[in-house]
Design a protein around this motif. Structure first.
Motif, PDB file in Angstrom:
ATOM      1  N   ALA A  64     -14.572 -55.308 -71.604  1.00  0.00           N
ATOM      2  CA  ALA A  64     -13.956 -55.902 -72.791  1.00  0.00           C
ATOM      3  C   ALA A  64     -12.563 -56.454 -72.479  1.00  0.00           C
ATOM      4  N   VAL A  65     -11.807 -55.723 -71.674  1.00  0.00           N
ATOM      5  CA  VAL A  65     -10.463 -56.183 -71.275  1.00  0.00           C
ATOM      6  C   VAL A  65     -10.570 -57.448 -70.423  1.00  0.00           C
ATOM      7  N   LEU A  66     -11.497 -57.460 -69.481  1.00  0.00           N
ATOM      8  CA  LEU A  66     -11.695 -58.636 -68.628  1.00  0.00           C
ATOM      9  C   LEU A  66     -12.153 -59.842 -69.442  1.00  0.00           C
ATOM     10  N   LEU A  67     -13.050 -59.601 -70.390  1.00  0.00           N
ATOM     11  CA  LEU A  67     -13.523 -60.688 -71.263  1.00  0.00           C
ATOM     12  C   LEU A  67     -12.347 -61.288 -72.032  1.00  0.00           C
ATOM     13  N   ALA A  68     -11.489 -60.423 -72.580  1.00  0.00           N
ATOM     14  CA  ALA A  68     -10.345 -60.907 -73.355  1.00  0.00           C
ATOM     15  C   ALA A  68      -9.416 -61.754 -72.500  1.00  0.00           C
ATOM     16  N   GLN A  69      -9.175 -61.309 -71.277  1.00  0.00           N
ATOM     17  CA  GLN A  69      -8.294 -62.070 -70.395  1.00  0.00           C
ATOM     18  C   GLN A  69      -8.908 -63.419 -70.028  1.00  0.00           C
ATOM     19  N   ALA A  70     -10.223 -63.422 -69.768  1.00  0.00           N
ATOM     20  CA  ALA A  70     -10.894 -64.682 -69.450  1.00  0.00           C
ATOM     21  C   ALA A  70     -10.849 -65.640 -70.633  1.00  0.00           C
ATOM     22  N   TRP A  71     -10.992 -65.112 -71.834  1.00  0.00           N
ATOM     23  CA  TRP A  71     -10.933 -65.926 -73.054  1.00  0.00           C
ATOM     24  C   TRP A  71      -9.577 -66.634 -73.146  1.00  0.00           C
ATOM     25  N   ARG A  72      -8.512 -65.916 -72.771  1.00  0.00           N
ATOM     26  CA  ARG A  72      -7.167 -66.480 -72.896  1.00  0.00           C
ATOM     27  C   ARG A  72      -6.851 -67.511 -71.809  1.00  0.00           C
ATOM     28  N   CYS A  73      -7.442 -67.346 -70.624  1.00  0.00           N
ATOM     29  CA  CYS A  73      -7.028 -68.206 -69.506  1.00  0.00           C
ATOM     30  C   CYS A  73      -8.108 -69.191 -69.091  1.00  0.00           C
ATOM     31  N   GLN A  74      -9.046 -69.498 -69.962  1.00  0.00           N
ATOM     32  CA  GLN A  74     -10.193 -70.315 -69.562  1.00  0.00           C
ATOM     33  C   GLN A  74      -9.826 -71.733 -69.136  1.00  0.00           C
ATOM     34  N   THR A  75      -8.649 -72.222 -69.495  1.00  0.00           N
ATOM     35  CA  THR A  75      -8.243 -73.570 -69.081  1.00  0.00           C
ATOM     36  C   THR A  75      -7.508 -73.579 -67.742  1.00  0.00           C
ATOM     37  N   ASP A  76      -7.257 -72.400 -67.170  1.00  0.00           N
ATOM     38  CA  ASP A  76      -6.459 -72.271 -65.956  1.00  0.00           C
ATOM     39  C   ASP A  76      -7.360 -71.917 -64.773  1.00  0.00           C
ATOM     40  N   ASP A  77      -7.623 -72.884 -63.906  1.00  0.00           N
ATOM     41  CA  ASP A  77      -8.526 -72.680 -62.764  1.00  0.00           C
ATOM     42  C   ASP A  77      -8.107 -71.501 -61.894  1.00  0.00           C
ATOM     43  N   GLU A  78      -6.834 -71.459 -61.542  1.00  0.00           N
ATOM     44  CA  GLU A  78      -6.348 -70.428 -60.625  1.00  0.00           C
ATOM     45  C   GLU A  78      -6.410 -69.045 -61.261  1.00  0.00           C
ATOM     46  N   ALA A  79      -6.016 -68.960 -62.528  1.00  0.00           N
ATOM     47  CA  ALA A  79      -6.047 -67.670 -63.217  1.00  0.00           C
ATOM     48  C   ALA A  79      -7.472 -67.146 -63.336  1.00  0.00           C
ATOM     49  N   LEU A  80      -8.417 -68.029 -63.624  1.00  0.00           N
ATOM     50  CA  LEU A  80      -9.818 -67.617 -63.711  1.00  0.00           C
ATOM     51  C   LEU A  80     -10.335 -67.145 -62.350  1.00  0.00           C
ATOM     52  N   MET A  81      -9.936 -67.820 -61.291  1.00  0.00           N
ATOM     53  CA  MET A  81     -10.377 -67.435 -59.953  1.00  0.00           C
ATOM     54  C   MET A  81      -9.871 -66.038 -59.597  1.00  0.00           C
ATOM     55  N   HIS A  82      -8.590 -65.791 -59.869  1.00  0.00           N
ATOM     56  CA  HIS A  82      -8.017 -64.479 -59.558  1.00  0.00           C
ATOM     57  C   HIS A  82      -8.638 -63.387 -60.434  1.00  0.00           C
ATOM     58  N   LEU A  83      -8.916 -63.711 -61.686  1.00  0.00           N
ATOM     59  CA  LEU A  83      -9.532 -62.735 -62.578  1.00  0.00           C
ATOM     60  C   LEU A  83     -10.935 -62.379 -62.098  1.00  0.00           C
ATOM     61  N   ALA A  84     -11.693 -63.378 -61.661  1.00  0.00           N
ATOM     62  CA  ALA A  84     -13.032 -63.122 -61.131  1.00  0.00           C
ATOM     63  C   ALA A  84     -12.957 -62.233 -59.897  1.00  0.00           C
ATOM     64  N   GLU A  85     -11.971 -62.468 -59.038  1.00  0.00           N
ATOM     65  CA  GLU A  85     -11.786 -61.627 -57.849  1.00  0.00           C
ATOM     66  C   GLU A  85     -11.498 -60.185 -58.246  1.00  0.00           C
ATOM     67  N   LEU A  86     -10.634 -60.001 -59.238  1.00  0.00           N
ATOM     68  CA  LEU A  86     -10.309 -58.663 -59.707  1.00  0.00           C
ATOM     69  C   LEU A  86     -11.539 -57.975 -60.283  1.00  0.00           C
ATOM     70  N   ALA A  87     -12.300 -58.694 -61.089  1.00  0.00           N
ATOM     71  CA  ALA A  87     -13.494 -58.112 -61.708  1.00  0.00           C
ATOM     72  C   ALA A  87     -14.518 -57.701 -60.654  1.00  0.00           C
ATOM     73  N   ARG A  88     -14.669 -58.507 -59.623  1.00  0.00           N
ATOM     74  CA  ARG A  88     -15.590 -58.131 -58.535  1.00  0.00           C
ATOM     75  C   ARG A  88     -15.090 -56.886 -57.813  1.00  0.00           C
ATOM     76  N   ALA A  89     -13.786 -56.795 -57.610  1.00  0.00           N
ATOM     77  CA  ALA A  89     -13.211 -55.640 -56.917  1.00  0.00           C
ATOM     78  C   ALA A  89     -13.386 -54.354 -57.721  1.00  0.00           C
ATOM     79  N   LEU A  90     -13.465 -54.475 -59.032  1.00  0.00           N
ATOM     80  CA  LEU A  90     -13.597 -53.299 -59.888  1.00  0.00           C
ATOM     81  C   LEU A  90     -15.021 -52.744 -59.920  1.00  0.00           C
ATOM     82  N   ALA A  91     -15.980 -53.496 -59.413  1.00  0.00           N
ATOM     83  CA  ALA A  91     -17.359 -52.999 -59.372  1.00  0.00           C
ATOM     84  C   ALA A  91     -17.416 -51.789 -58.439  1.00  0.00           C
ATOM     85  N   GLY A  92     -17.902 -50.657 -58.972  1.00  0.00           N
ATOM     86  CA  GLY A  92     -17.787 -49.408 -58.241  1.00  0.00           C
ATOM     87  C   GLY A  92     -18.870 -49.137 -57.216  1.00  0.00           C
ATOM     88  N   SER A  93     -19.858 -49.982 -57.112  1.00  0.00           N
ATOM     89  CA  SER A  93     -20.941 -49.774 -56.151  1.00  0.00           C
ATOM     90  C   SER A  93     -21.587 -51.118 -55.848  1.00  0.00           C
TER      91      SER A  93
END
Length: 223
Positions: A64-93
């Motif tokens: 839910a937190v990641l979704l909210a952040q993506a909603w806010r930065c959807q026009t920013d290519d770099e911010a979306l890229m970094h957010l996707a990297e963070l979300a992948r890193a948070l996957a626990g397995s």
């Protein structure tokens, strides 16, 4: 005109979060199958408690937190890229990683039926909550509504998995959905005003169940 736009946004949200939307969510249990196998979840009451904990302190909250952040930065290519990297890193397995990126890619591909330039900013292996948040924002779907619908779909999927695993019946599943309405609303409201500093979980048993599913011999689900 405003009411027509709102109706279109609602219809898109209903379509995207429908069990019929072709993302393949029914294939995953997020470790619930292992919890059932280990008898940590053996009835409807325990299923309810497991899901409630994920909502408030586990993967559902982080999504839910990641979704909210993506909603806010959807026009920013770099911010979306970094957010996707963070979300992948948070996957626990490994399975949780595949789950979130495969669901994200499937959602992105299917939602492209509603054209928008946001799809050019979302690369392959964009985690599911990031894809949903960015695309929902691009289509003028209110943040609170997007989070609530996403969480309801996630809870519904876990309930469905619990029914398929034999720990709850359909009436039990409906009762769980009814009882968790307040929790979904509360978590959606908190996530809508959250920042990335609010990421974090305290669900060790659920996280390790997702890891241990990788070596479980008999499986119905992919995670």
């Amino acid at each position: 005109m405003t009411s027509v736009r709102s109706a279109h946004a609602l219809l898109r949200l209903l379509a995207w979060m429908s069990p019929a939307f072709p993302v393949g969510a029914f294939s995953y249990s997020g470790g619930l199958e292992t919890a059932v196998n280990d008898r940590r979840v053996s009835n409807a009451v325990e299923l309810d408690g497991w899901i409630d904990l994920l909502l408030h302190r586990g993967t559902f909250w982080n999504d839910a937190v990641l979704l909210a952040q993506a909603w806010r930065c959807q026009t920013d290519d770099e911010a979306l890229m970094h957010l996707a990297e963070l979300a992948r890193a948070l996957a626990g397995s490994a399975e949780r990683y595949r789950e979130t990126v495969l669901l994200g890619d499937a959602f992105r591909d299917a939602a492209a039926a509603w054209p928008h330039d946001v799809f050019e900013r979302l690369g392959r292996e964009t985690p599911y909550p990031v894809a949903v948040g960015a695309i929902a924002s691009a289509h003028d779907i209110a943040l609170d509504d997007a989070i609530a619908a996403y969480l309801h779909a996630a809870v519904s999927q876990f309930v469905s998995a619990g029914i398929r695993l034999g720990v709850a019946g359909q009436k039990d599943g409906v009762a769980i959905l009814a009882r968790l309405e307040g929790a979904i609303t509360d978590v959606a409201g908190r996530a809508a005003i959250s920042s990335l500093d609010d990421l974090g979980s305290a669900t060790i048993l659920a996280d390790t169940a997702a890891m241990r599913h990788e070596i479980q011999e008999t499986r119905l689900f992919r995670s």
